[in-house]
Design a protein around this motif. Structure first.
Motif, PDB file in Angstrom:
ATOM      1  N   GLY A   7      29.586   1.489  80.205  1.00  0.00           N
ATOM      2  CA  GLY A   7      28.806   2.611  79.697  1.00  0.00           C
ATOM      3  C   GLY A   7      29.530   3.937  79.659  1.00  0.00           C
ATOM      4  N   PHE A   8      30.803   3.939  80.011  1.00  0.00           N
ATOM      5  CA  PHE A   8      31.582   5.173  79.943  1.00  0.00           C
ATOM      6  C   PHE A   8      33.061   4.805  79.786  1.00  0.00           C
ATOM      7  CE2 PHE A   8      33.449   5.298  84.264  1.00  0.00           C
ATOM      8  CZ  PHE A   8      32.662   4.360  84.916  1.00  0.00           C
ATOM      9  N   THR A   9      33.863   5.815  79.491  1.00  0.00           N
ATOM     10  CA  THR A   9      35.305   5.601  79.308  1.00  0.00           C
ATOM     11  C   THR A   9      35.955   5.549  80.686  1.00  0.00           C
ATOM     12  OG1 THR A   9      35.198   6.808  77.216  1.00  0.00           O
ATOM     13  CG2 THR A   9      37.380   6.427  78.167  1.00  0.00           C
ATOM     14  N   PHE A  10      36.144   4.353  81.174  1.00  0.00           N
ATOM     15  CA  PHE A  10      36.537   4.129  82.566  1.00  0.00           C
ATOM     16  C   PHE A  10      37.850   4.802  82.916  1.00  0.00           C
ATOM     17  CE2 PHE A  10      36.380   1.919  86.511  1.00  0.00           C
ATOM     18  CZ  PHE A  10      37.651   1.449  86.794  1.00  0.00           C
ATOM     19  N   ILE A  37      42.732   0.144  97.846  1.00  0.00           N
ATOM     20  CA  ILE A  37      41.958   0.333  96.625  1.00  0.00           C
ATOM     21  C   ILE A  37      42.886   0.187  95.424  1.00  0.00           C
ATOM     22  CG2 ILE A  37      42.245   2.855  96.605  1.00  0.00           C
ATOM     23  CD1 ILE A  37      39.360   3.036  95.518  1.00  0.00           C
ATOM     24  N   SER A  38      42.367  -0.422  94.358  1.00  0.00           N
ATOM     25  CA  SER A  38      43.151  -0.574  93.136  1.00  0.00           C
ATOM     26  C   SER A  38      42.193  -0.568  91.949  1.00  0.00           C
ATOM     27  CB  SER A  38      43.966  -1.867  93.162  1.00  0.00           C
ATOM     28  OG  SER A  38      43.110  -2.991  93.263  1.00  0.00           O
ATOM     29  N   ARG A  39      42.744  -0.407  90.772  1.00  0.00           N
ATOM     30  CA  ARG A  39      41.906  -0.411  89.572  1.00  0.00           C
ATOM     31  C   ARG A  39      42.607  -1.172  88.455  1.00  0.00           C
ATOM     32  NH1 ARG A  39      40.652   5.485  88.131  1.00  0.00           N
ATOM     33  NH2 ARG A  39      39.818   4.569  86.210  1.00  0.00           N
ATOM     34  N   ASP A  40      41.806  -1.723  87.583  1.00  0.00           N
ATOM     35  CA  ASP A  40      42.306  -2.436  86.409  1.00  0.00           C
ATOM     36  C   ASP A  40      41.613  -1.812  85.202  1.00  0.00           C
ATOM     37  OD1 ASP A  40      42.870  -4.158  84.313  1.00  0.00           O
ATOM     38  OD2 ASP A  40      42.772  -5.944  85.566  1.00  0.00           O
ATOM     39  N   ASP A  41      42.304  -0.894  84.534  1.00  0.00           N
ATOM     40  CA  ASP A  41      41.687  -0.187  83.421  1.00  0.00           C
ATOM     41  C   ASP A  41      41.442  -1.091  82.221  1.00  0.00           C
ATOM     42  OD1 ASP A  41      43.355   3.050  83.970  1.00  0.00           O
ATOM     43  OD2 ASP A  41      41.644   2.092  84.940  1.00  0.00           O
ATOM     44  N   ALA A  42      42.179  -2.182  82.106  1.00  0.00           N
ATOM     45  CA  ALA A  42      41.955  -3.123  80.999  1.00  0.00           C
ATOM     46  C   ALA A  42      40.632  -3.870  81.182  1.00  0.00           C
ATOM     47  CB  ALA A  42      43.106  -4.104  80.904  1.00  0.00           C
ATOM     48  N   LYS A  43      40.240  -4.048  82.442  1.00  0.00           N
ATOM     49  CA  LYS A  43      39.007  -4.788  82.728  1.00  0.00           C
ATOM     50  C   LYS A  43      37.860  -3.883  83.195  1.00  0.00           C
ATOM     51  CE  LYS A  43      41.384  -9.077  83.985  1.00  0.00           C
ATOM     52  NZ  LYS A  43      41.589 -10.088  85.050  1.00  0.00           N
ATOM     53  N   ASN A  44      38.129  -2.585  83.276  1.00  0.00           N
ATOM     54  CA  ASN A  44      37.112  -1.623  83.753  1.00  0.00           C
ATOM     55  C   ASN A  44      36.577  -1.999  85.131  1.00  0.00           C
ATOM     56  OD1 ASN A  44      37.475  -0.347  81.324  1.00  0.00           O
ATOM     57  ND2 ASN A  44      35.392  -0.639  80.573  1.00  0.00           N
TER      58      ASN A  44
END
Length: 126
Positions: A25-28, A69-76
């Motif tokens: 619902g938003f640009t992660f 903590i980590s993030r995956d912007d391709a998978k939001n």
């Protein structure tokens, strides 16, 4: 905006868990993201936060060296890897979108949050 946490469970002391938060619902990729926890009778506390492009992270002193903590912007998604869990880590864990952070050039600090998930329960017990 929707944030949905998963991965909570009951685990023995010393064990590991990996929490995940799926965002929609938003640009992660233009938002910093964070994990928080709240134990019964206690205030909600920041566990960890990660900036856009994973440039900066911050951890509560109580989890430094054990949580990542980590993030995956391709998978939001934003993850929290929790190792060497202790009974005092027992809490409900929430994902939140960071609304305001410290100025770039200053030590990284998230300052406010504008969207929260429903949380996932982590229980550490023998």
């Amino acid at each position: 905006v929707q944030l949905v946490e998963s991965g909570g469970a009951m685990v023995h002391p010393g064990g590991s868990l990996r929490l995940s938060c799926a965002a929609s619902g938003f640009t992660f990729n233009i938002f910093d993201m964070s994990w928080h926890r709240q134990a019964p009778g206690k205030e909600r506390e920041l566990v960890a936060a990660i900036s856009t492009a994973s440039e900066d992270t911050i951890y509560a002193e109580s989890v430094k060296g054990r949580f990542t903590i980590s993030r995956d912007d391709a998978k939001n998604t934003v993850q929290l890897q929790m190792d060497r869990l202790k009974p005092e880590d027992t809490a409900r864990y929430f994902c939140a979108r960071v609304a305001v952070r410290s100025n770039r050039g200053d030590p990284y600090t998230p300052k406010s949050y504008d969207s929260w998930g429903q949380g996932t329960q982590v229980t550490v017990s023998s």
